[in-house]
Design a protein around this motif. Structure first.
Motif, PDB file in Angstrom:
ATOM      1  N   THR A  51      26.723  46.190  43.642  1.00 30.32           N
ATOM      2  CA  THR A  51      27.825  45.812  43.170  1.00 30.32           C
ATOM      3  C   THR A  51      28.454  46.793  42.191  1.00 30.32           C
ATOM      4  O   THR A  51      29.383  47.562  42.102  1.00 30.32           O
ATOM      5  CB  THR A  51      27.928  44.522  42.379  1.00 30.32           C
ATOM      6  N   HIS A  52      27.430  47.287  41.262  1.00 24.63           N
ATOM      7  CA  HIS A  52      27.629  48.234  40.311  1.00 24.63           C
ATOM      8  C   HIS A  52      27.611  49.565  40.813  1.00 24.63           C
ATOM      9  O   HIS A  52      28.612  50.641  40.266  1.00 24.63           O
ATOM     10  CB  HIS A  52      26.369  48.220  39.244  1.00 24.63           C
ATOM     11  N   LYS A  53      27.031  50.042  41.952  1.00 27.01           N
ATOM     12  CA  LYS A  53      27.103  51.296  42.674  1.00 27.01           C
ATOM     13  C   LYS A  53      28.636  51.528  43.063  1.00 27.01           C
ATOM     14  O   LYS A  53      29.462  52.504  42.987  1.00 27.01           O
ATOM     15  CB  LYS A  53      26.083  51.653  43.869  1.00 27.01           C
ATOM     16  N   ILE A  54      29.088  50.353  43.874  1.00 30.20           N
ATOM     17  CA  ILE A  54      30.317  50.361  44.315  1.00 30.20           C
ATOM     18  C   ILE A  54      31.484  50.590  43.395  1.00 30.20           C
ATOM     19  O   ILE A  54      32.207  51.218  42.923  1.00 30.20           O
ATOM     20  CB  ILE A  54      30.903  49.035  45.112  1.00 30.20           C
ATOM     21  N   ALA A  55      31.403  49.754  42.020  1.00 33.86           N
ATOM     22  CA  ALA A  55      32.301  49.893  41.029  1.00 33.86           C
ATOM     23  C   ALA A  55      32.334  51.197  40.417  1.00 33.86           C
ATOM     24  O   ALA A  55      33.307  51.661  40.144  1.00 33.86           O
ATOM     25  CB  ALA A  55      31.889  48.758  39.724  1.00 33.86           C
ATOM     26  N   THR A  97      32.587  38.468  40.284  1.00 34.03           N
ATOM     27  CA  THR A  97      31.475  38.526  39.439  1.00 34.03           C
ATOM     28  C   THR A  97      31.382  38.074  38.024  1.00 34.03           C
ATOM     29  O   THR A  97      30.533  38.486  37.277  1.00 34.03           O
ATOM     30  CB  THR A  97      30.687  39.866  39.670  1.00 34.03           C
ATOM     31  N   GLY A  98      32.430  37.670  37.566  1.00 34.75           N
ATOM     32  CA  GLY A  98      32.981  37.422  36.317  1.00 34.75           C
ATOM     33  C   GLY A  98      32.891  38.533  35.470  1.00 34.75           C
ATOM     34  O   GLY A  98      31.998  38.321  34.221  1.00 34.75           O
ATOM     35  N   GLY A  99      33.184  39.563  35.663  1.00 34.59           N
ATOM     36  CA  GLY A  99      33.063  40.659  34.906  1.00 34.59           C
ATOM     37  C   GLY A  99      31.666  41.318  35.108  1.00 34.59           C
ATOM     38  O   GLY A  99      30.973  41.726  34.089  1.00 34.59           O
ATOM     39  N   PHE A 100      30.980  41.249  35.981  1.00 29.35           N
ATOM     40  CA  PHE A 100      29.605  41.645  36.454  1.00 29.35           C
ATOM     41  C   PHE A 100      28.741  41.087  35.603  1.00 29.35           C
ATOM     42  O   PHE A 100      27.550  41.573  35.101  1.00 29.35           O
ATOM     43  CB  PHE A 100      29.681  43.448  36.199  1.00 29.35           C
ATOM     44  N   ARG A 124      41.364  43.986  31.160  1.00 28.95           N
ATOM     45  CA  ARG A 124      42.283  43.463  30.171  1.00 28.95           C
ATOM     46  C   ARG A 124      43.083  42.302  30.906  1.00 28.95           C
ATOM     47  O   ARG A 124      43.409  41.273  30.677  1.00 28.95           O
ATOM     48  CB  ARG A 124      43.089  44.616  29.645  1.00 28.95           C
ATOM     49  N   ASN A 125      43.634  42.698  31.971  1.00 28.85           N
ATOM     50  CA  ASN A 125      44.514  41.778  32.759  1.00 28.85           C
ATOM     51  C   ASN A 125      43.815  40.610  33.343  1.00 28.85           C
ATOM     52  O   ASN A 125      44.438  39.212  33.172  1.00 28.85           O
ATOM     53  CB  ASN A 125      45.226  42.473  34.253  1.00 28.85           C
ATOM     54  N   LEU A 126      42.637  40.804  33.771  1.00 30.54           N
ATOM     55  CA  LEU A 126      41.590  39.496  34.224  1.00 30.54           C
ATOM     56  C   LEU A 126      41.112  38.685  33.136  1.00 30.54           C
ATOM     57  O   LEU A 126      41.197  37.417  33.461  1.00 30.54           O
ATOM     58  CB  LEU A 126      40.686  40.198  35.078  1.00 30.54           C
ATOM     59  N   PHE A 127      40.655  39.527  32.220  1.00 29.55           N
ATOM     60  CA  PHE A 127      39.654  38.655  31.223  1.00 29.55           C
ATOM     61  C   PHE A 127      40.261  38.288  29.855  1.00 29.55           C
ATOM     62  O   PHE A 127      39.552  37.537  29.094  1.00 29.55           O
ATOM     63  CB  PHE A 127      38.380  39.147  31.284  1.00 29.55           C
ATOM     64  N   GLU A 128      41.163  39.127  29.331  1.00 29.19           N
ATOM     65  CA  GLU A 128      41.875  39.032  28.155  1.00 29.19           C
ATOM     66  C   GLU A 128      42.902  38.340  28.060  1.00 29.19           C
ATOM     67  O   GLU A 128      43.235  37.332  26.981  1.00 29.19           O
ATOM     68  CB  GLU A 128      41.676  40.377  27.175  1.00 29.19           C
ATOM     69  N   MET A 129      43.873  39.113  28.885  1.00 32.10           N
ATOM     70  CA  MET A 129      45.318  38.408  28.690  1.00 32.10           C
ATOM     71  C   MET A 129      45.546  36.815  29.407  1.00 32.10           C
ATOM     72  O   MET A 129      44.990  36.619  30.313  1.00 32.10           O
ATOM     73  CB  MET A 129      46.179  39.288  29.315  1.00 32.10           C
ATOM     74  N   GLY A 175      28.420  40.121  46.108  1.00 31.99           N
ATOM     75  CA  GLY A 175      29.032  39.427  45.119  1.00 31.99           C
ATOM     76  C   GLY A 175      30.567  39.118  45.276  1.00 31.99           C
ATOM     77  O   GLY A 175      31.164  38.327  44.755  1.00 31.99           O
ATOM     78  N   ALA A 176      31.273  40.139  45.931  1.00 27.91           N
ATOM     79  CA  ALA A 176      32.610  39.714  46.433  1.00 27.91           C
ATOM     80  C   ALA A 176      32.812  40.148  47.734  1.00 27.91           C
ATOM     81  O   ALA A 176      32.298  41.017  48.397  1.00 27.91           O
ATOM     82  CB  ALA A 176      33.617  40.342  45.378  1.00 27.91           C
TER      83      ALA A 176
END
Ligand SMILES: [Mn+2]
Length: 326
Positions: free
Chosen positions: A179-183, A167-170, A198-203, A133-134
């Motif tokens: 991906t989820h296991k690594i996360a 992954t666009g926030g999984f 918050r930094n990546l997707f909201e602000m 995924g990344a």
């Protein structure tokens, strides 16, 4: 063409152990995956006693400076005077032109770590996993081998940010159980997932919001609404008060629209030179289409660069390749 791997993860660990004075390249227009992957690798190499630095042809965008603790410039000219790079690594880089002004070093890359499906023959050692995924998934595997799973908090946060962003926030189709296991593992190691998301997707900066407002007002729907398209010129940026780095999320705004299968953004990056970015929300392989115009990327997200005079024709051809009725 997709090149085959010629080294294993354990092989990479051995090569890194044998060498020193690493320079890790990020791609042009650096994003969270290339920054997070490169810096996580650099910090890990340093933690095992190596000298390592990163390099990028472009500045780190303001919105991603939380990853580099405020550092913006990673030009080769900014390296310490007593540092001579001996081993060159590229992360998240599919082709020499993604090195930007450092493309002349492409033939000198010793190790390429990547997850792009269309991978030019960079590097003497090559590990490409287009199912990742990344790129950070690959870096995680390498780092895990190097330091036996004891990933420090900062490194875990960097890898988490890279994973979350690509992954666009999984949420994107490239998200896998792995991906989820690594996360999960990275959160156990102290990754500050709340602040990162918050930094990546909201602000958003006010100027980035201005860029999105421009896109919302100027989006065109083609092929019966299956294509959304925005073109941004230098003059538009100046008039509306935003800069090139403020446009990074514009493509996601126009791909979100109901019925849209392919989103296309053509923006004037530097006077006379356009970057065409594309996103597919379905089965159309944009990497394949963009490769026809000297670009590349992933099936769902790809792009190419063209001169101003070729923008309309290239966009027309891309649309034609998508195969929708006009
Ligand atoms: Mn990536």
């Amino acid at each position: 063409m997709t090149a085959s791997n010629n080294i294993t993860i354990n092989g990479i660990r051995k090569v890194l152990e044998r060498n020193d004075n690493f320079l890790v390249f990020m791609h042009e227009n650096p994003d969270s995956d290339t920054i997070g992957s490169a810096l996580a690798l650099v910090l890990t190499l340093r933690s095992v006693g190596k000298r390592a630095y990163m390099a990028c042809c472009d500045k780190i965008p303001q919105s991603l400076m939380f990853l580099t603790d405020g550092e913006r410039c990673f030009g080769i000219e900014d390296l310490p005077g007593d540092f001579t790079p001996k081993f060159l690594i590229s992360v998240d880089i599919a082709s020499p032109n993604q090195l930007g002004k450092y493309h002349y070093l492409a033939a000198k890359i010793d190790l390429a770590l990547d997850h792009h499906s269309c991978h030019d023959d960079l590097a003497c050692y090559r590990f490409v996993d287009s199912g990742a995924g990344a790129c950070a998934e690959i870096i995680y595997r390498v780092i895990n081998r190097m330091i036996q799973g004891k990933i420090p908090e900062k490194t875990a946060s960097l890898l988490y940010a890279a994973l979350a962003a690509d992954t666009g926030g999984f949420r994107y189709a490239n998200t896998t159980p792995y991906t989820h296991k690594i996360a999960a593992k990275l959160i156990e190691c102290g990754a500050n997932h709340f602040q990162i998301c918050r930094n990546l997707f909201e602000m958003k900066s006010k100027t980035a919001l201005a860029a999105e407002a421009f896109a919302m007002e100027n989006v065109k729907y083609l092929c019966g609404g299956k294509i959304s398209y925005v073109r941004i010129t230098e003059a538009d940026k100046e008039r509306c008060g935003f800069e090139d780095e403020d446009t990074y999320d514009v493509i996601n705004v126009i791909r979100r629209v109901e019925g849209v299968k392919v989103a296309i953004l053509a923006r004037e990056r530097t006077p006379g030179v356009y970057k065409i970015s594309t996103r597919s929300t379905g089965d159309i392989d944009m990497a394949k289409i963009c490769a026809m115009f000297g670009g590349g990327g992933h099936a769902g997200a790809a792009g190419c660069s063209v001169a101003e005079g070729d923008v309309d024709e290239t966009v027309d051809k891309i649309i034609k390749e998508c195969g929708f009725e006009k």
